[in-house]
Design a protein around this motif. Sequence first.
Motif, PDB file in Angstrom:
ATOM      1  N   THR A   1      36.749 106.188  67.238  1.00  0.00           N
ATOM      2  CA  THR A   1      36.932 104.957  68.028  1.00  0.00           C
ATOM      3  C   THR A   1      36.060 105.062  69.282  1.00  0.00           C
ATOM      4  OG1 THR A   1      39.193 104.791  67.175  1.00  0.00           O
ATOM      5  CG2 THR A   1      38.746 103.579  69.192  1.00  0.00           C
ATOM      6  N   GLY A   2      35.907 103.943  69.984  1.00  0.00           N
ATOM      7  CA  GLY A   2      35.213 103.974  71.278  1.00  0.00           C
ATOM      8  C   GLY A   2      33.786 103.463  71.223  1.00  0.00           C
ATOM      9  N   TYR A   3      33.427 102.739  70.160  1.00  0.00           N
ATOM     10  CA  TYR A   3      32.024 102.340  69.990  1.00  0.00           C
ATOM     11  C   TYR A   3      31.671 100.981  70.613  1.00  0.00           C
ATOM     12  CZ  TYR A   3      31.583 106.309  66.858  1.00  0.00           C
ATOM     13  OH  TYR A   3      31.558 107.588  66.367  1.00  0.00           O
TER      14      TYR A   3
ATOM     15  N   SER B   1      38.470  89.633  77.328  1.00  0.00           N
ATOM     16  CA  SER B   1      39.151  88.352  77.141  1.00  0.00           C
ATOM     17  C   SER B   1      40.027  88.372  75.883  1.00  0.00           C
ATOM     18  CB  SER B   1      38.164  87.186  77.124  1.00  0.00           C
ATOM     19  OG  SER B   1      37.004  87.541  76.454  1.00  0.00           O
ATOM     20  N   CYS B   2      39.678  89.199  74.880  1.00  0.00           N
ATOM     21  CA  CYS B   2      40.561  89.294  73.711  1.00  0.00           C
ATOM     22  C   CYS B   2      41.912  89.890  74.125  1.00  0.00           C
ATOM     23  CB  CYS B   2      39.922  90.091  72.572  1.00  0.00           C
ATOM     24  SG  CYS B   2      39.298  91.724  73.003  1.00  0.00           S
ATOM     25  N   THR B   3      41.865  90.864  75.037  1.00  0.00           N
ATOM     26  CA  THR B   3      43.128  91.450  75.514  1.00  0.00           C
ATOM     27  C   THR B   3      43.881  90.437  76.367  1.00  0.00           C
ATOM     28  OG1 THR B   3      42.122  93.639  75.467  1.00  0.00           O
ATOM     29  CG2 THR B   3      44.133  93.418  76.751  1.00  0.00           C
ATOM     30  N   ALA B   4      43.151  89.656  77.176  1.00  0.00           N
ATOM     31  CA  ALA B   4      43.821  88.633  77.991  1.00  0.00           C
ATOM     32  C   ALA B   4      44.576  87.660  77.086  1.00  0.00           C
ATOM     33  CB  ALA B   4      42.803  87.886  78.839  1.00  0.00           C
TER      34      ALA B   4
ATOM     35  N   CYS C   1      49.998 105.673  67.147  1.00  0.00           N
ATOM     36  CA  CYS C   1      49.112 105.639  68.313  1.00  0.00           C
ATOM     37  C   CYS C   1      49.624 104.634  69.339  1.00  0.00           C
ATOM     38  CB  CYS C   1      47.684 105.279  67.878  1.00  0.00           C
ATOM     39  SG  CYS C   1      47.559 103.704  67.036  1.00  0.00           S
ATOM     40  N   HIS C   2      48.998 104.691  70.512  1.00  0.00           N
ATOM     41  CA  HIS C   2      49.154 103.678  71.563  1.00  0.00           C
ATOM     42  C   HIS C   2      50.570 103.552  72.099  1.00  0.00           C
ATOM     43  CE1 HIS C   2      45.431 101.835  69.363  1.00  0.00           C
ATOM     44  NE2 HIS C   2      45.139 102.959  70.002  1.00  0.00           N
ATOM     45  N   ARG C   3      51.374 104.570  71.905  1.00  0.00           N
ATOM     46  CA  ARG C   3      52.720 104.694  72.454  1.00  0.00           C
ATOM     47  C   ARG C   3      53.726 103.681  71.882  1.00  0.00           C
ATOM     48  NH1 ARG C   3      53.554 109.268  75.877  1.00  0.00           N
ATOM     49  NH2 ARG C   3      55.567 108.275  76.110  1.00  0.00           N
TER      50      ARG C   3
ATOM     51  N   GLY D   1      41.752 104.054  75.946  1.00  0.00           N
ATOM     52  CA  GLY D   1      41.592 103.621  74.557  1.00  0.00           C
ATOM     53  C   GLY D   1      40.442 102.657  74.356  1.00  0.00           C
ATOM     54  N   ARG D   2      40.234 101.771  75.355  1.00  0.00           N
ATOM     55  CA  ARG D   2      39.252 100.686  75.207  1.00  0.00           C
ATOM     56  C   ARG D   2      38.313 100.676  76.400  1.00  0.00           C
ATOM     57  NH1 ARG D   2      43.856  96.010  74.234  1.00  0.00           N
ATOM     58  NH2 ARG D   2      44.897  97.099  72.528  1.00  0.00           N
ATOM     59  N   PRO D   3      37.358 101.566  76.445  1.00  0.00           N
ATOM     60  CA  PRO D   3      36.414 101.534  77.572  1.00  0.00           C
ATOM     61  C   PRO D   3      35.878 100.113  77.737  1.00  0.00           C
ATOM     62  CG  PRO D   3      36.040 103.452  76.179  1.00  0.00           C
ATOM     63  CD  PRO D   3      37.045 102.599  75.462  1.00  0.00           C
TER      64      PRO D   3
ATOM     65  N   GLY E   1      43.461  97.316  58.127  1.00  0.00           N
ATOM     66  CA  GLY E   1      44.220  96.117  58.513  1.00  0.00           C
ATOM     67  C   GLY E   1      45.070  96.355  59.754  1.00  0.00           C
ATOM     68  N   GLU E   2      45.351  95.249  60.420  1.00  0.00           N
ATOM     69  CA  GLU E   2      46.040  95.303  61.711  1.00  0.00           C
ATOM     70  C   GLU E   2      47.514  95.696  61.594  1.00  0.00           C
ATOM     71  OE1 GLU E   2      45.238  91.185  61.266  1.00  0.00           O
ATOM     72  OE2 GLU E   2      47.039  90.685  62.398  1.00  0.00           O
ATOM     73  N   ALA E   3      48.141  95.886  62.747  1.00  0.00           N
ATOM     74  CA  ALA E   3      49.559  96.233  62.819  1.00  0.00           C
ATOM     75  C   ALA E   3      50.418  95.165  62.140  1.00  0.00           C
ATOM     76  CB  ALA E   3      49.966  96.364  64.277  1.00  0.00           C
TER      77      ALA E   3
HETATM   78  C1  LIG Z   1      42.915  92.186  70.653  1.00  0.00           C
HETATM   79  C2  LIG Z   1      43.147  93.593  70.189  1.00  0.00           C
HETATM   80  C3  LIG Z   1      43.990  93.844  69.114  1.00  0.00           C
HETATM   81  C4  LIG Z   1      44.223  95.159  68.678  1.00  0.00           C
HETATM   82  N1  LIG Z   1      45.074  95.391  67.627  1.00  0.00           N
HETATM   83  C5  LIG Z   1      45.304  96.670  67.219  1.00  0.00           C
HETATM   84  C6  LIG Z   1      46.185  96.936  66.134  1.00  0.00           C
HETATM   85  O1  LIG Z   1      46.768  96.033  65.515  1.00  0.00           O
HETATM   86  N2  LIG Z   1      46.370  98.242  65.783  1.00  0.00           N
HETATM   87  C7  LIG Z   1      45.722  99.279  66.420  1.00  0.00           C
HETATM   88  O2  LIG Z   1      45.901 100.437  66.046  1.00  0.00           O
HETATM   89  N3  LIG Z   1      44.867  99.030  67.434  1.00  0.00           N
HETATM   90  C8  LIG Z   1      44.642  97.769  67.842  1.00  0.00           C
HETATM   91  N4  LIG Z   1      43.739  97.530  68.842  1.00  0.00           N
HETATM   92  C9  LIG Z   1      42.887  98.644  69.342  1.00  0.00           C
HETATM   93  C10 LIG Z   1      41.567  98.668  68.570  1.00  0.00           C
HETATM   94  O3  LIG Z   1      41.775  98.928  67.209  1.00  0.00           O
HETATM   95  C11 LIG Z   1      40.594  99.725  69.123  1.00  0.00           C
HETATM   96  O4  LIG Z   1      41.213 100.984  69.093  1.00  0.00           O
HETATM   97  C12 LIG Z   1      40.148  99.447  70.538  1.00  0.00           C
HETATM   98  O5  LIG Z   1      39.781  98.098  70.714  1.00  0.00           O
HETATM   99  C13 LIG Z   1      38.984 100.364  70.926  1.00  0.00           C
HETATM  100  O6  LIG Z   1      37.932 100.275  69.996  1.00  0.00           O
HETATM  101  P1  LIG Z   1      36.637  99.369  70.302  1.00  0.00           P
HETATM  102  O7  LIG Z   1      35.993 100.004  71.507  1.00  0.00           O
HETATM  103  O8  LIG Z   1      35.798  99.422  69.093  1.00  0.00           O
HETATM  104  O9  LIG Z   1      37.142  98.007  70.606  1.00  0.00           O
HETATM  105  C14 LIG Z   1      43.543  96.238  69.310  1.00  0.00           C
HETATM  106  C15 LIG Z   1      42.674  95.971  70.381  1.00  0.00           C
HETATM  107  C16 LIG Z   1      42.485  94.682  70.825  1.00  0.00           C
HETATM  108  C17 LIG Z   1      41.538  94.447  71.966  1.00  0.00           C
END
Ligand SMILES: Cc1cc2nc3c(=O)[nH]c(=O)nc-3n(C[C@H](O)[C@H](O)[C@H](O)COP(=O)(O)O)c2cc1C
Length: 498
Positions: free
Chosen positions: A384-386, A442-445, A218-220, A341-343, A88-90
């Motif tokens: 991660t990274g798939y 676009s999800c990040t945008a 993670c992620h600072r 983190g997100r190639p 589950g998410e943050a």
């Molecule tokens: C829109 C979005 C929301 C994310 N939310 C979280 C989060 O809540 N917690 C977390 O640890 N990482 C979060 N991430 C990072 C992802 O879990 C993942 O590490 C990242 O997208 C790389 O994996 P992927 O290549 O499969 O996308 C988020 C990434 C995106 C793009």
Amino acid sequence: MAKTWFHFPTAESLCAGAKELGVDDVVAADADSAPLFEPVVVGGRKIGNRLAIHPMEGCDGGLDGKPGELTWRRWIRFGAGGCKLIWGEAVAILEEGRANPRQLWLHEGSVDEMARMVEATRKAHREAWGANACDDLLIGCQLTHSGRYSYRRPLIVQRDPALDAATLVPGPGGGKIPMPADYPVLSDDDLKRIEDQYLAAAKLAMKCGFDFLDLKQCHRYLCSELLASHTRPGPYGGSLENRTRLQRNIFGRIRSELGKSAMLATRINMFDAVPYMKGADNIGTPRPYTTPYKWSWGVNENNPLEPDLREPRQYIGMMKDLGVAVINLSMGNPYSNPHYGRPNEKPPLDAYENPEHPLIGVARHFRLAAELQRAYPDLPMIGTGYSWLQHHFIACAAANVRRGMIAIAGVGRGAFAYPDFVKDLKEKGHIDDKQVCIAVSSCTALMRAKGNELGQFPSGCVPKDKFYGPIYRYAINAFNKGNKPGTVNSADVEHEKK
Ligand SMILES: Cc1cc2nc3c(=O)[nH]c(=O)nc-3n(C[C@H](O)[C@H](O)[C@H](O)COP(=O)(O)O)c2cc1C
């Protein structure tokens, strides 16, 4: 014209590309996905496959921290999808520690709604996969404090010259200003209060019915910045023991106060690298830094662009001894060096162009994760990274699991795009190439888009989930108009309700 990085229609072309880039030792693709369906034991519970959904925040809760309509939709789709581990998410442990005003937030007033949503996720899984399907399913809760990235104001645990230069703080008159030299650092007492708050949130998360509790490192965000706090004086900085004190206290207290029913987990950075900025032609380049580099975790201090896993490996051993049963491995900082983190195929709107081929980034994830997984073969880890691998992500996951490089493969953006890929894989023997994530950010945008009445747009997959196309257009419009968080833009909200 944006550069196209992904030109790998076949597995053979992917492997040839990996060879050309010198990463064929880690990037491989297996046609046989059977290893992904071998059960694996996590914290004494057998789970039914080795496919996980990573924590993926939708920024779609209410201002009160409760899940919203789109949060429910997302979780139910994940539940029905068939991955046996849903991370589950943050979920914020405190309002002031939320990363955005729509981030889920655990408190007495939100716990019932959260519990209903977790149960609905299980129900969706049972309906799709059979009456006993939840026996081998795990759903976790990621407990977070956003620290430097808290939306109201940065709450930092150390001064960090390169990151501070990129951090804005509230200024007079409601605007944002660069972080001043006298900006306060959280005190040791503040951190003790935060420890108590983690405990309170952990107890609420157990009431929601989660199977495991992830202390996000993670992620600072806060606990991740603590790992890097070499220059902080006092009990929470300097030595590895001090930089992990808060986290170890939290694990220990959850164990002693909640007993063994609370399975312990963590998502942790293997490697922070350094902050980046736009350089020539908008291509990412490291912000200026000095060595020995004292502001990151998992780096070679004489060359912080190079990983050094000695401390991450040692700390994972310490957490294992404390009872942590599953580790989710990530890296980088989504705000200051997202390519780690997100190639991606196309960078987020506000970010730099890729400074390296995304396949090199994917390979870095695989190589570092394998090093840690092989150091602790009996402690299941999630890689991660798939997602950037598009339709090859299953073949690469199968190859990694078969070779013992990782116990479980996780997808993040790929699950926004195509939550039920396991169903297709099981029923048809292959996934649908047309539904996979194409990593255009676009999800990040949407995550970065703040210009509506709620101060935050919801995030989802724009190219593959029809629902988000119109939201994206409104969000970009608001972004282009320069709307700031909190400004009234009722049309966006009305649109979102429709
Ligand atoms: C829109 C979005 C929301 C994310 N939310 C979280 C989060 O809540 N917690 C977390 O640890 N990482 C979060 N991430 C990072 C992802 O879990 C993942 O590490 C990242 O997208 C790389 O994996 P992927 O290549 O499969 O996308 C988020 C990434 C995106 C793009």
